[in-house]
Design an enzyme around this catalytic site. Structure first.
Site, mmCIF file in Angstrom:
data_model
loop_
_atom_site.group_PDB
_atom_site.id
_atom_site.type_symbol
_atom_site.label_atom_id
_atom_site.label_comp_id
_atom_site.label_asym_id
_atom_site.label_seq_id
_atom_site.Cartn_x
_atom_site.Cartn_y
_atom_site.Cartn_z
ATOM 1 N N ARG A 159 5.963 6.653 14.061
ATOM 2 C CA ARG A 159 5.960 7.140 12.681
ATOM 3 C C ARG A 159 5.456 8.570 12.602
ATOM 4 O O ARG A 159 4.532 8.953 13.332
ATOM 5 C CB ARG A 159 5.053 6.261 11.815
ATOM 6 C CG ARG A 159 5.186 6.507 10.314
ATOM 7 C CD ARG A 159 3.972 6.028 9.551
ATOM 8 N NE ARG A 159 2.821 6.921 9.764
ATOM 9 C CZ ARG A 159 1.777 6.996 8.961
ATOM 10 N NH1 ARG A 159 1.710 6.214 7.892
ATOM 11 N NH2 ARG A 159 0.776 7.815 9.206
ATOM 12 N N ASP B 126 0.721 4.989 1.927
ATOM 13 C CA ASP B 126 0.055 5.655 3.040
ATOM 14 C C ASP B 126 -0.788 6.834 2.555
ATOM 15 O O ASP B 126 -0.351 7.626 1.707
ATOM 16 C CB ASP B 126 1.090 6.181 4.038
ATOM 17 C CG ASP B 126 1.740 5.071 4.846
ATOM 18 O OD1 ASP B 126 1.124 4.000 4.994
ATOM 19 O OD2 ASP B 126 2.872 5.274 5.334
ATOM 20 N N HIS C 118 0.832 -1.204 0.000
ATOM 21 C CA HIS C 118 0.000 0.000 0.000
ATOM 22 C C HIS C 118 0.863 1.250 0.000
ATOM 23 O O HIS C 118 2.064 1.218 0.282
ATOM 24 C CB HIS C 118 -0.924 0.021 1.215
ATOM 25 C CG HIS C 118 -0.204 0.155 2.529
ATOM 26 N ND1 HIS C 118 0.490 -0.886 3.102
ATOM 27 C CD2 HIS C 118 -0.062 1.223 3.374
ATOM 28 C CE1 HIS C 118 1.030 -0.486 4.244
ATOM 29 N NE2 HIS C 118 0.707 0.796 4.428
ATOM 30 N N HIS D 53 4.776 0.012 0.318
ATOM 31 C CA HIS D 53 5.499 -0.784 1.308
ATOM 32 C C HIS D 53 4.604 -1.876 1.888
ATOM 33 O O HIS D 53 3.379 -1.846 1.755
ATOM 34 C CB HIS D 53 6.092 0.093 2.417
ATOM 35 C CG HIS D 53 5.078 0.910 3.163
ATOM 36 N ND1 HIS D 53 4.527 2.064 2.656
ATOM 37 C CD2 HIS D 53 4.523 0.749 4.397
ATOM 38 C CE1 HIS D 53 3.680 2.572 3.532
ATOM 39 N NE2 HIS D 53 3.646 1.789 4.589
#
Length: 309
Positions: free
Chosen positions: A300, A137, A135, A285
């Site tokens: 993150r 983000d 996918h 990723h």
């Protein structure tokens, strides 16, 4: 799609070739770009075209403009860069590092770690399998995240690697016929089929007011170097605009397979105090969920993006 395999030839015969055979086109740089030079950073490539470990920098120290310029150039060149041994990195340094590329962007579905803009991703028995899909983000946002900065807080003794796929290579290796077919197409991106699968109808309705479905080109131009990139992904891209349901599904099923080609990928094994920074437009990723019952805790920061064209 069914495949008929012959036993007396060197390769399988497919009734529909989903991926072309032969040599892959693997270009590290955008067309016409010059090979960058680095005075501060040490660059150790993990593959010839995507992913490099960087040495010679302590990310807990102030980042001057010369270092910031080299970091930006390294990410543009390698699409994802890695640092090890960053034990001194605190949330304030994490935010300063992400600011090299732009302001932070919150993910509405991730809890914050106690510092604004920093999301804590704790994966254990309650989250098995949730992250193991290719996918990009925030592709369900009108201005998807430009990048992400991820640091390891707690890692399992084995497993828990992350993989990235170069979506420039994914585009380059499409047939010319396919490139022409998708050049001017747009696709709908929506969070409901993925994030919404664990929500009540009321929760979905609440989020839907600020996160409606959005459209992005199937082929985007990178906002910083103009490189053509394939921009569809499995969980968030729901349909191709202007095609029938059947034709849209068949085309998407074919295009999303490009992220799964090993030659387009790099794989990183996390250690304690590692940091990864990736270009979220140029890559997809996949966080490998193979470490149960051990824990994997990461923090993150996503970098705010711009509308894609």
């Amino acid at each position: 799609m069914a495949a008929t395999v012959t036993t007396d030839g060197p390769k399988p015969v497919l009734d529909k070739p989903l991926m072309r055979y032969g040599r892959r086109t693997l270009e590290r740089l955008a067309p016409g770009a010059e090979t960058p030079q680095y005075r501060i950073l040490g660059i150790s490539p993990l593959t010839p075209h995507i992913g490099a470990e960087i040495s010679g920098v302590d990310l807990s120290r102030p980042i001057g403009e010369e270092l910031a310029a080299e970091l930006r150039q390294a990410l543009l060149e390698w699409k994802v860069v890695f640092f090890r041994g960053q034990a001194g990195l605190q949330p304030c340094h994490h935010l300063d590092l992400a600011a090299v590329w732009g302001p932070p962007e919150a993910n509405p579905f991730f809890p914050e770690a106690g510092t604004a803009g920093v999301s804590r991703l704790a994966k254990d028995a309650m989250a098995i399998g949730n992250e193991n899909i290719w996918h990009s983000d925030h592709s369900f946002m009108a201005a998807p995240a430009l990048g992400s900065v991820l640091r390891s807080v707690e890692v399992p003794s084995a497993g828990g690697d992350t993989m990235w796929a170069d979506m420039g290579a994914a585009y380059d290796n499409l047939s010319e016929k396919m490139k022409a077919r998708i050049e001017n197409l747009a696709a709908v991106h929506d969070w409901v089929p993925s994030w919404g699968s664990t929500m009540t109808g009321e929760q979905i309705a609440d989020f839907r007011t600020s996160l409606p479905p959005v459209e992005h080109p199937v082929v985007v131009r990178h906002p910083r170097n103009g490189r053509r990139l394939l921009y569809v992904n499995e969980p968030f891209t729901t349909r191709i605009v202007g095609l029938s349901d059947t034709e849209s599904r068949e085309l998407l099923d074919e295009l999303v397979l490009q992220a799964r080609v090993p030659e387009f990928q790099v794989r990183f094994h996390w250690e304690q105090d590692s940091v990864a920074i990736w270009d979220n437009i140029a890559t997809q990723h996949y966080a490998i969920s193979d470490y149960f019952p051990r824990r994997r805790v990461m923090e993150r920061i996503a970098v705010a993006g711009v509308p894609l064209s």
